[in-house]
Write a protein that holds these residues in place. Structure first.
Motif, PDB file in Angstrom:
ATOM      1  N   PRO A 191      14.275   8.472  -5.446  1.00 54.99           N
ATOM      2  CA  PRO A 191      13.267   8.840  -4.446  1.00 54.99           C
ATOM      3  C   PRO A 191      12.138   9.737  -4.977  1.00 54.99           C
ATOM      4  O   PRO A 191      11.263  10.133  -4.229  1.00 54.99           O
ATOM      5  N   GLY A 192      12.118  10.026  -6.256  1.00 54.00           N
ATOM      6  CA  GLY A 192      11.115  10.924  -6.823  1.00 54.00           C
ATOM      7  C   GLY A 192       9.732  10.291  -6.907  1.00 54.00           C
ATOM      8  O   GLY A 192       9.585   9.067  -7.013  1.00 54.00           O
ATOM      9  N   ILE A 193       8.718  11.141  -6.894  1.00 50.59           N
ATOM     10  CA  ILE A 193       7.325  10.666  -6.954  1.00 50.59           C
ATOM     11  C   ILE A 193       7.028  10.033  -8.318  1.00 50.59           C
ATOM     12  O   ILE A 193       6.277   9.055  -8.389  1.00 50.59           O
ATOM     13  N   GLY A 194       7.594  10.546  -9.372  1.00 51.83           N
ATOM     14  CA  GLY A 194       7.359   9.976 -10.698  1.00 51.83           C
ATOM     15  C   GLY A 194       7.846   8.538 -10.785  1.00 51.83           C
ATOM     16  O   GLY A 194       7.145   7.661 -11.293  1.00 51.83           O
ATOM     17  N   TYR A 195       9.051   8.300 -10.295  1.00 51.51           N
ATOM     18  CA  TYR A 195       9.590   6.941 -10.281  1.00 51.51           C
ATOM     19  C   TYR A 195       8.729   6.045  -9.407  1.00 51.51           C
ATOM     20  O   TYR A 195       8.434   4.904  -9.767  1.00 51.51           O
ATOM     21  N   PHE A 196       8.324   6.559  -8.265  1.00 45.35           N
ATOM     22  CA  PHE A 196       7.483   5.773  -7.354  1.00 45.35           C
ATOM     23  C   PHE A 196       6.192   5.349  -8.045  1.00 45.35           C
ATOM     24  O   PHE A 196       5.790   4.188  -7.984  1.00 45.35           O
ATOM     25  N   LEU A 197       5.521   6.284  -8.699  1.00 43.76           N
ATOM     26  CA  LEU A 197       4.236   5.976  -9.338  1.00 43.76           C
ATOM     27  C   LEU A 197       4.387   5.010 -10.517  1.00 43.76           C
ATOM     28  O   LEU A 197       3.488   4.203 -10.754  1.00 43.76           O
ATOM     29  N   THR A 198       5.507   5.071 -11.223  1.00 42.38           N
ATOM     30  CA  THR A 198       5.696   4.147 -12.340  1.00 42.38           C
ATOM     31  C   THR A 198       6.178   2.773 -11.879  1.00 42.38           C
ATOM     32  O   THR A 198       6.176   1.827 -12.677  1.00 42.38           O
ATOM     33  N   HIS A 199       6.566   2.651 -10.629  1.00 42.67           N
ATOM     34  CA  HIS A 199       7.034   1.377 -10.095  1.00 42.67           C
ATOM     35  C   HIS A 199       6.197   0.913  -8.903  1.00 42.67           C
ATOM     36  O   HIS A 199       6.629   0.059  -8.132  1.00 42.67           O
ATOM     37  N   VAL A 200       4.999   1.461  -8.758  1.00 42.70           N
ATOM     38  CA  VAL A 200       4.151   1.113  -7.614  1.00 42.70           C
ATOM     39  C   VAL A 200       3.820  -0.383  -7.597  1.00 42.70           C
ATOM     40  O   VAL A 200       3.627  -0.964  -6.530  1.00 42.70           O
ATOM     41  N   HIS A 201       3.808  -1.010  -8.752  1.00 45.32           N
ATOM     42  CA  HIS A 201       3.516  -2.441  -8.833  1.00 45.32           C
ATOM     43  C   HIS A 201       4.598  -3.287  -8.161  1.00 45.32           C
ATOM     44  O   HIS A 201       4.386  -4.466  -7.892  1.00 45.32           O
ATOM     45  N   GLN A 202       5.746  -2.696  -7.863  1.00 46.10           N
ATOM     46  CA  GLN A 202       6.830  -3.422  -7.211  1.00 46.10           C
ATOM     47  C   GLN A 202       6.739  -3.388  -5.689  1.00 46.10           C
ATOM     48  O   GLN A 202       7.577  -3.989  -5.019  1.00 46.10           O
ATOM     49  N   LEU A 203       5.754  -2.686  -5.159  1.00 43.21           N
ATOM     50  CA  LEU A 203       5.565  -2.666  -3.705  1.00 43.21           C
ATOM     51  C   LEU A 203       5.149  -4.049  -3.223  1.00 43.21           C
ATOM     52  O   LEU A 203       4.587  -4.846  -3.980  1.00 43.21           O
ATOM     53  N   ARG A 204       5.400  -4.310  -1.959  1.00 46.74           N
ATOM     54  CA  ARG A 204       5.008  -5.594  -1.382  1.00 46.74           C
ATOM     55  C   ARG A 204       3.489  -5.741  -1.408  1.00 46.74           C
ATOM     56  O   ARG A 204       2.752  -4.751  -1.294  1.00 46.74           O
ATOM     57  N   PRO A 205       2.998  -6.975  -1.529  1.00 41.39           N
ATOM     58  CA  PRO A 205       1.552  -7.206  -1.560  1.00 41.39           C
ATOM     59  C   PRO A 205       0.829  -6.663  -0.319  1.00 41.39           C
ATOM     60  O   PRO A 205      -0.286  -6.150  -0.431  1.00 41.39           O
ATOM     61  N   VAL A 206       1.447  -6.752   0.839  1.00 45.30           N
ATOM     62  CA  VAL A 206       0.816  -6.224   2.061  1.00 45.30           C
ATOM     63  C   VAL A 206       0.638  -4.717   1.951  1.00 45.30           C
ATOM     64  O   VAL A 206      -0.414  -4.180   2.312  1.00 45.30           O
ATOM     65  N   THR A 207       1.636  -4.043   1.433  1.00 47.48           N
ATOM     66  CA  THR A 207       1.559  -2.590   1.258  1.00 47.48           C
ATOM     67  C   THR A 207       0.431  -2.228   0.302  1.00 47.48           C
ATOM     68  O   THR A 207      -0.398  -1.358   0.605  1.00 47.48           O
ATOM     69  N   LEU A 208       0.388  -2.894  -0.840  1.00 41.09           N
ATOM     70  CA  LEU A 208      -0.674  -2.625  -1.811  1.00 41.09           C
ATOM     71  C   LEU A 208      -2.047  -2.951  -1.222  1.00 41.09           C
ATOM     72  O   LEU A 208      -3.019  -2.221  -1.458  1.00 41.09           O
ATOM     73  N   GLY A 209      -2.129  -4.022  -0.460  1.00 43.48           N
ATOM     74  CA  GLY A 209      -3.398  -4.408   0.163  1.00 43.48           C
ATOM     75  C   GLY A 209      -3.884  -3.376   1.163  1.00 43.48           C
ATOM     76  O   GLY A 209      -5.076  -3.041   1.193  1.00 43.48           O
ATOM     77  N   LEU A 210      -2.986  -2.860   1.987  1.00 46.34           N
ATOM     78  CA  LEU A 210      -3.384  -1.850   2.974  1.00 46.34           C
ATOM     79  C   LEU A 210      -3.831  -0.551   2.299  1.00 46.34           C
ATOM     80  O   LEU A 210      -4.789   0.087   2.738  1.00 46.34           O
TER      81      LEU A 210
END
Length: 123
Positions: A84-103
């Motif tokens: 749940p850390g921010i570092g992991y989130f930022l290094t894996h942001v490309h794994q978010l759903r396309p709708v999430t990235l689009g918004l």
């Protein structure tokens, strides 16, 4: 004090305030069952539009504020289960759903576009 510096300060403070309000509104709307991730960036841009930026750099900074607000809001709302850390989130942001990235991208584009369009022409 230089008037353009004051105007840029108002624009940036507006962007930050809009991002905070957008984050809080997103969280409330999410409790109602809706996913309005465009709000943090979009409200950052609309609030920044209250002032008149004197440069493209100020508008670009508003775009960055909108992008950061969208990413932060998504991280707080739905961190990755693996870490749940921010570092992991930022290094894996490309794994978010396309709708999430689009918004998030639409919100950041609004945060850039509104101050850019309302930019004061300095002669």
């Amino acid at each position: 004090m230089n008037r353009s510096l004051v105007n840029d300060g108002v624009v940036l403070l507006g962007a930050i305030a809009g991002a905070v309000v957008g984050h809080l509104l997103f969280r409330w709307i999410a409790t109602q069952g809706f996913y309005a991730l465009v709000l943090p960036g979009g409200l950052a841009g609309l609030a920044a539009g209250i002032g008149r930026a004197s440069s493209r750099a100020t508008a670009a900074a508003c775009g960055v504020i909108g992008l950061v607000a969208g990413l932060f809001t998504e991280w707080r709302f739905a961190p990755f289960a693996a870490d749940p850390g921010i570092g992991y989130f930022l290094t894996h942001v490309h794994q978010l759903r396309p709708v999430t990235l689009g918004l998030i991208a639409i919100g950041a584009a609004i945060a850039l576009w509104v101050p850019l369009r309302r930019r004061a022409v300095v002669a």
